[in-house]
Design a protein around this motif. Structure first.
Motif, short mmCIF file in Angstrom:
data_model
loop_
_atom_site.label_atom_id
_atom_site.label_comp_id
_atom_site.label_asym_id
_atom_site.label_seq_id
_atom_site.Cartn_x
_atom_site.Cartn_y
_atom_site.Cartn_z
N VAL A 61 -2.66 -32.09 41.14
CA VAL A 61 -1.55 -32.04 40.40
C VAL A 61 -2.12 -31.48 39.08
CG1 VAL A 61 0.33 -32.87 39.05
CG2 VAL A 61 0.04 -33.58 41.35
N GLY A 62 -2.04 -30.11 38.67
CA GLY A 62 -2.79 -29.85 37.60
C GLY A 62 -4.41 -29.86 37.47
N GLU A 63 -4.66 -30.51 36.44
CA GLU A 63 -6.20 -30.89 36.26
C GLU A 63 -6.51 -32.24 36.92
OE1 GLU A 63 -8.27 -28.52 34.57
OE2 GLU A 63 -6.54 -27.46 35.24
N LEU A 64 -5.96 -32.92 37.57
CA LEU A 64 -6.03 -34.03 38.09
C LEU A 64 -5.86 -33.93 39.66
CD1 LEU A 64 -4.17 -36.70 35.67
CD2 LEU A 64 -6.79 -36.10 36.00
N ALA A 65 -6.92 -34.95 40.42
CA ALA A 65 -6.59 -35.01 41.84
C ALA A 65 -6.94 -36.37 42.20
CB ALA A 65 -7.69 -34.09 42.42
N GLU A 85 -16.10 -50.75 56.12
CA GLU A 85 -14.83 -50.19 56.42
C GLU A 85 -13.83 -50.84 55.35
OE1 GLU A 85 -11.92 -49.77 60.15
OE2 GLU A 85 -13.82 -50.63 60.55
N HIS A 86 -13.58 -49.70 54.35
CA HIS A 86 -12.41 -50.15 53.35
C HIS A 86 -11.63 -49.04 53.09
CE1 HIS A 86 -16.28 -50.42 51.25
NE2 HIS A 86 -15.71 -49.20 50.83
N ARG A 87 -10.58 -49.19 52.52
CA ARG A 87 -9.68 -48.24 52.03
C ARG A 87 -10.29 -47.81 50.54
NH1 ARG A 87 -4.31 -51.52 51.96
NH2 ARG A 87 -5.61 -52.79 51.09
N VAL A 88 -10.11 -46.58 50.25
CA VAL A 88 -10.55 -46.21 48.91
C VAL A 88 -9.77 -44.98 48.37
CG1 VAL A 88 -11.87 -44.25 50.13
CG2 VAL A 88 -12.59 -45.11 47.92
N THR A 89 -9.71 -45.32 46.94
CA THR A 89 -9.17 -44.30 46.19
C THR A 89 -9.81 -43.73 45.04
OG1 THR A 89 -6.89 -45.29 46.48
CG2 THR A 89 -6.90 -43.77 44.62
N ASN A 90 -10.17 -42.47 45.03
CA ASN A 90 -10.90 -41.82 44.15
C ASN A 90 -9.99 -40.73 43.01
OD1 ASN A 90 -13.30 -42.87 45.12
ND2 ASN A 90 -13.28 -41.40 46.74
N GLY A 97 -14.53 -26.50 34.87
CA GLY A 97 -14.50 -25.62 35.95
C GLY A 97 -14.83 -26.68 36.96
N SER A 98 -15.23 -27.89 37.32
CA SER A 98 -15.79 -28.54 38.00
C SER A 98 -14.92 -29.80 38.14
CB SER A 98 -17.19 -29.15 37.95
OG SER A 98 -18.20 -28.04 38.02
N TRP A 99 -14.90 -30.49 39.27
CA TRP A 99 -14.13 -31.56 39.51
C TRP A 99 -14.94 -32.78 39.18
CZ3 TRP A 99 -9.16 -31.88 39.38
CH2 TRP A 99 -8.30 -30.68 40.06
N LYS A 100 -14.58 -33.82 38.40
CA LYS A 100 -15.65 -34.91 38.32
C LYS A 100 -14.75 -36.17 38.39
CE LYS A 100 -19.26 -32.66 36.93
NZ LYS A 100 -20.50 -32.53 37.40
N MET A 101 -15.55 -36.98 39.25
CA MET A 101 -14.66 -38.43 39.32
C MET A 101 -14.49 -39.14 38.33
SD MET A 101 -15.52 -41.41 42.35
CE MET A 101 -15.78 -40.21 43.45
N ILE A 102 -13.26 -39.79 38.04
CA ILE A 102 -12.89 -40.52 36.62
C ILE A 102 -12.78 -42.05 37.14
CG2 ILE A 102 -12.49 -38.58 35.45
CD1 ILE A 102 -9.38 -39.26 36.03
N HIS A 103 -12.13 -42.23 38.47
CA HIS A 103 -12.02 -43.63 38.82
C HIS A 103 -12.40 -43.78 40.62
CE1 HIS A 103 -10.09 -47.37 39.35
NE2 HIS A 103 -9.66 -47.11 40.29
N HIS A 104 -12.96 -44.81 40.90
CA HIS A 104 -13.29 -45.33 42.17
C HIS A 104 -12.92 -46.64 42.69
CE1 HIS A 104 -15.56 -45.54 46.04
NE2 HIS A 104 -15.93 -46.74 45.37
#
Length: 122
Positions: A61-65, A85-90, A97-104
């Motif tokens: 959505v826009g600038e967030l993924a 073996e675990h569920r993950v949300t990033n 111009g690049s996607w950078k992780m902000i939460h894991h």
């Protein structure tokens, strides 16, 4: 990190003060300094690991993924083989111009915690 080197993670992460992580070994880190330190601490204990993201789903959505899935694999932590073996949300944000992780965030790993509990306190 699963092979003893946390440096490759630095390239995919935002380095801001608002980034966060909640690892399978518990706790929450806020800010790049705390997040990167936590990766380095795990890397010092890790070797021979391989982790893959299964059942990946990405919503932009826009600038967030948002990315969800199941991390599966194996890691040797402090000399002990541990299944992953675990569920993950990033969460990612577009920066220059690049996607950078902000939460894991992952589920807690009882197997990883059991190994860490057996280590002598520093």
């Amino acid at each position: 990190m699963a092979n003893g080197d946390a440096e490759p993670l630095a390239a995919i992460w935002s380095h801001g003060n608002l980034v966060t992580t909640m690892h399978p070994i518990g706790d929450r880190q806020v800010g790049w300094n705390a997040v990167s330190t936590s990766f380095e601490q795990v890397a010092q204990l890790a070797s021979g690991g391989k982790v893959e993201l299964q059942q990946q789903h990405i919503h932009i959505v826009g600038e967030l993924a948002c990315e969800t899935g199941i991390e599966q694999g194996q890691i040797t932590l402090a000399g002990q083989s541990v299944p992953i073996e675990h569920r993950v949300t990033n969460l990612y944000q577009r920066e220059a111009g690049s996607w950078k992780m902000i939460h894991h965030h992952t589920d807690i790993s009882p197997a990883m915690l059991a190994v860490l509990e057996r280590l002598p306190q520093a």
